[in-house]
Design a protein around this motif. Structure first.
Motif: not given
Length: 160
Positions: A97-111
């Motif tokens: 997953v390639v995403a803006p830095t600002s949403v990396l933690q959101n991806w982790r939390k949602e996963a």
């Protein structure tokens, strides 16, 4: 009609598509689409911990259908409607997953919240290293640009 548009363009060169033999991948796609009767419901992950809305199920079915054809896909809607969740539902195999830095933690939390059995790793920061066992690897556009050779050598089943 399309041939007429191209033929009318000054200096345009156009050869009718039907006069050429399609590449094998395109021929395979044409065969699959000629038998098309509709998009089948996707099999949802067994570890999914979410109550999906009907439009999210439609999005998951669409992503799964296109993945089955070997094609890329795009989900575009307003923020907050569950595109990350929909993408997580079609992760099957090692995924980048390639995403803006600002949403990396959101991806982790949602996963972690919605797909708790999915192993997740963040590939970011000065001491970054790839976790070969992670099914979901999260990184940023900047890191992708910097480490493109390293990331290109990996065997990704899917890139988001």
């Amino acid at each position: 009609m399309i041939a007429a548009i191209f033929a009318a363009a000054p200096g345009a060169r156009f050869k009718a598509i039907r006069d050429e033999t399609p590449p094998p991948a395109l021929a395979s796609l044409a065969q699959k689409l000629s038998d098309f009767e509709g998009i089948e419901p996707a099999e949802l992950p067994s570890d999914l911990r979410a109550q999906l809305r009907p439009y999210q199920v439609d999005g998951i079915n669409w992503l799964s259908f296109l993945r089955g054809l070997g094609m890329g896909a795009l989900l575009a809607d307003d923020m907050g409607l569950g595109k990350t969740l929909q993408a997580l539902c079609v992760v099957d195999g090692r995924t980048l997953v390639v995403a803006p830095t600002s949403v990396l933690q959101n991806w982790r939390k949602e996963a972690e919240t919605f797909r708790p059995d999915l192993s997740v790793s963040i590939y970011h920061g000065p001491k970054r290293s790839l976790d070969d066992d992670a099914e979901l690897v999260l990184t940023t556009y900047a890191i992708l640009r910097l480490d493109r050779k390293v990331l290109a050598q990996q065997d990704w089943k899917m890139v988001v």
